[in-house]
Motif scaffolding. Sequence first.
Motif, PDB file in Angstrom:
ATOM      1  N   LEU A 102      56.225  45.971  41.133  1.00  0.00           N
ATOM      2  CA  LEU A 102      55.275  45.415  42.103  1.00  0.00           C
ATOM      3  C   LEU A 102      54.814  44.041  41.608  1.00  0.00           C
ATOM      4  O   LEU A 102      53.722  43.590  41.901  1.00  0.00           O
ATOM      5  CB  LEU A 102      54.057  46.344  42.269  1.00  0.00           C
ATOM      6  N   GLY A 103      55.684  43.407  40.814  1.00  0.00           N
ATOM      7  CA  GLY A 103      55.317  42.145  40.182  1.00  0.00           C
ATOM      8  C   GLY A 103      55.677  40.941  41.031  1.00  0.00           C
ATOM      9  O   GLY A 103      54.865  40.045  41.240  1.00  0.00           O
ATOM     10  N   ALA A 104      56.878  40.914  41.543  1.00  0.00           N
ATOM     11  CA  ALA A 104      57.365  39.700  42.209  1.00  0.00           C
ATOM     12  C   ALA A 104      56.729  39.525  43.574  1.00  0.00           C
ATOM     13  O   ALA A 104      56.677  40.463  44.370  1.00  0.00           O
ATOM     14  CB  ALA A 104      58.871  39.770  42.385  1.00  0.00           C
ATOM     15  N   GLY A 105      56.266  38.311  43.837  1.00  0.00           N
ATOM     16  CA  GLY A 105      55.687  38.034  45.137  1.00  0.00           C
ATOM     17  C   GLY A 105      56.744  37.548  46.091  1.00  0.00           C
ATOM     18  O   GLY A 105      56.839  36.349  46.349  1.00  0.00           O
ATOM     19  N   ARG A 126      49.195  47.109  53.164  1.00  0.00           N
ATOM     20  CA  ARG A 126      47.941  46.686  52.523  1.00  0.00           C
ATOM     21  C   ARG A 126      46.912  47.816  52.600  1.00  0.00           C
ATOM     22  O   ARG A 126      46.286  48.177  51.603  1.00  0.00           O
ATOM     23  CB  ARG A 126      47.382  45.445  53.240  1.00  0.00           C
ATOM     24  N   ASP A 127      46.763  48.402  53.815  1.00  0.00           N
ATOM     25  CA  ASP A 127      45.747  49.440  53.996  1.00  0.00           C
ATOM     26  C   ASP A 127      46.068  50.670  53.154  1.00  0.00           C
ATOM     27  O   ASP A 127      45.174  51.299  52.591  1.00  0.00           O
ATOM     28  CB  ASP A 127      45.639  49.800  55.478  1.00  0.00           C
ATOM     29  N   LEU A 128      47.359  50.991  53.051  1.00  0.00           N
ATOM     30  CA  LEU A 128      47.775  52.138  52.228  1.00  0.00           C
ATOM     31  C   LEU A 128      47.394  51.909  50.761  1.00  0.00           C
ATOM     32  O   LEU A 128      46.785  52.767  50.112  1.00  0.00           O
ATOM     33  CB  LEU A 128      49.299  52.307  52.371  1.00  0.00           C
ATOM     34  N   ALA A 148      48.264  37.190  52.852  1.00  0.00           N
ATOM     35  CA  ALA A 148      49.317  37.235  51.820  1.00  0.00           C
ATOM     36  C   ALA A 148      49.820  38.685  51.670  1.00  0.00           C
ATOM     37  O   ALA A 148      49.601  39.508  52.574  1.00  0.00           O
ATOM     38  CB  ALA A 148      48.847  36.651  50.504  1.00  0.00           C
ATOM     39  N   PHE A 149      50.522  38.998  50.581  1.00  0.00           N
ATOM     40  CA  PHE A 149      50.904  40.413  50.399  1.00  0.00           C
ATOM     41  C   PHE A 149      50.521  40.886  49.008  1.00  0.00           C
ATOM     42  O   PHE A 149      51.289  41.552  48.329  1.00  0.00           O
ATOM     43  CB  PHE A 149      52.386  40.670  50.727  1.00  0.00           C
ATOM     44  N   TYR A 150      49.285  40.492  48.618  1.00  0.00           N
ATOM     45  CA  TYR A 150      48.771  40.880  47.305  1.00  0.00           C
ATOM     46  C   TYR A 150      47.423  41.562  47.434  1.00  0.00           C
ATOM     47  O   TYR A 150      46.654  41.253  48.333  1.00  0.00           O
ATOM     48  CB  TYR A 150      48.567  39.633  46.439  1.00  0.00           C
ATOM     49  N   VAL A 151      47.155  42.471  46.491  1.00  0.00           N
ATOM     50  CA  VAL A 151      45.781  42.913  46.257  1.00  0.00           C
ATOM     51  C   VAL A 151      45.497  42.654  44.780  1.00  0.00           C
ATOM     52  O   VAL A 151      46.417  42.593  43.949  1.00  0.00           O
ATOM     53  CB  VAL A 151      45.541  44.396  46.610  1.00  0.00           C
ATOM     54  N   SER A 199      51.902  43.236  44.249  1.00  0.00           N
ATOM     55  CA  SER A 199      52.560  42.697  45.428  1.00  0.00           C
ATOM     56  C   SER A 199      53.007  43.900  46.250  1.00  0.00           C
ATOM     57  O   SER A 199      53.768  44.735  45.763  1.00  0.00           O
ATOM     58  CB  SER A 199      53.766  41.851  45.024  1.00  0.00           C
ATOM     59  N   TYR A 200      52.497  44.013  47.482  1.00  0.00           N
ATOM     60  CA  TYR A 200      52.860  45.196  48.292  1.00  0.00           C
ATOM     61  C   TYR A 200      54.008  44.900  49.262  1.00  0.00           C
ATOM     62  O   TYR A 200      54.192  45.609  50.256  1.00  0.00           O
ATOM     63  CB  TYR A 200      51.627  45.792  48.992  1.00  0.00           C
ATOM     64  N   ALA A 201      54.818  43.893  48.938  1.00  0.00           N
ATOM     65  CA  ALA A 201      55.973  43.571  49.771  1.00  0.00           C
ATOM     66  C   ALA A 201      57.156  44.470  49.418  1.00  0.00           C
ATOM     67  O   ALA A 201      58.230  44.001  49.034  1.00  0.00           O
ATOM     68  CB  ALA A 201      56.332  42.103  49.599  1.00  0.00           C
TER      69      ALA A 201
END
Length: 400
Positions: free
Chosen positions: A36-39, A302-304, A323-326, A377-379
């Motif tokens: 879950l590292g790469a953006g 994101r919500d999950l 974006a796709f980060y928390v 990164s949740y992508a």
Amino acid sequence: MDFLSATLSRVKPSPTIAVSTKAQELKAAGHDVIGLGAGEPDFDTPKNIAEAGIAAIRAGKTRYTAPDGIIELKQAICAKLKRDNGLDYVPAQVSVGTGGKQILYNALMATLNPGDEVVIPAPYWVSYPDMVLLAGGEPVVAAATLEDDFKLSPAALEAAITPKTKWFIFNSPSNPTGAGYSRAELKALTDVLLRHPHVWVMTDDMYEHLAYDGFEFCTPAQVEPALYDRTLTCNGVSKAYAMTGWRIGYAAGPEHLIAAMRKIQSQSTSNPCTISQWAAVEALNGPHDFIDSNNAIFKRRRDLVVSMLREIDGVACPVPEGAFYVYPSIAGLIGKTSAAGTLIDTDEAFATALLEEAGVAVVFGAAFGLSPNFRISYATSDDTLKEACTRIQTFCKGLS
Ligand code: GLU
């Protein structure tokens, strides 16, 4: 080592690249690791865009171009800036580079003298301070806290500006927090900048199209037209169009700055990949409907992730606008010890133990200038995210 330059000793390798490379290596060696590292989006580049690249190869568009981009792409960028941001630019005010990274780097190289300061809000994307250092300048970090939803206050910006400040780097929605500034919040910052005419604005709009819950994106030159003459508006096709590997970023700003950036590029890399430039023309001029459907998927993810992280005692996680980060805080976990006996005294120790003991790769907060936190990164697919968050929950429950 004397052989290497003194400048190089001021910087570190990119931690985001290091974490994703390590996760890939562990996976290739047969370890059960979730990265879950790469953006970068897990979607494929849309077919019409990929086909435009293939068509460019078939048509023999495989030679050098002008160092900072073909006219067709510059025109498409001008049209995009008008359409999406209400900003007027002509092609001579546009520079195209090998990804957003090269654009930002060129601009800093073209303008910084030793001792020049660059104000960077933290949490920041890992490469801003190191690029400033490489260009001989001094990063000045202005902190935004979790309590402020990771958004810089006008007072903190004001306090960071000195007579030596050359640039203010602004990034919304943000990497690594996902925080997005509303028009009013941005206006409060541009009001500060109006009082300091020697400060220029470098805006990284890379996550413009990745926004949820009706968040309305805006960019400094649009919110405060009086800043137009000292703003470099930077963007790229990597994230919204799932084109990270094609490496196309761009900027629009005053012609003399664009000419200076062109000079650097003409003496370093020359033009960005010709084939990628033609694909980017199609990205910017072609249909955009896939952005909404991709965003619906990102919002669900994101919500999950936010809801699963919020179930963990000791973890606090705001809901980001884009974006796709928390960027959850682990303040409540610092000082504990993992099931395998690792003391979690920093967010770096947390991320290392999480990778080694639970097989989940995340980027530690210190890399982004605000601790103790970590970036997810949740992508990636919902199932992968569920499994990763379950592992994070179990790991955190095992801390004592
Ligand atoms: N911008 C992405 C990230 O933050 C890609 C890696 C990089 O260039 O830093 O993960």
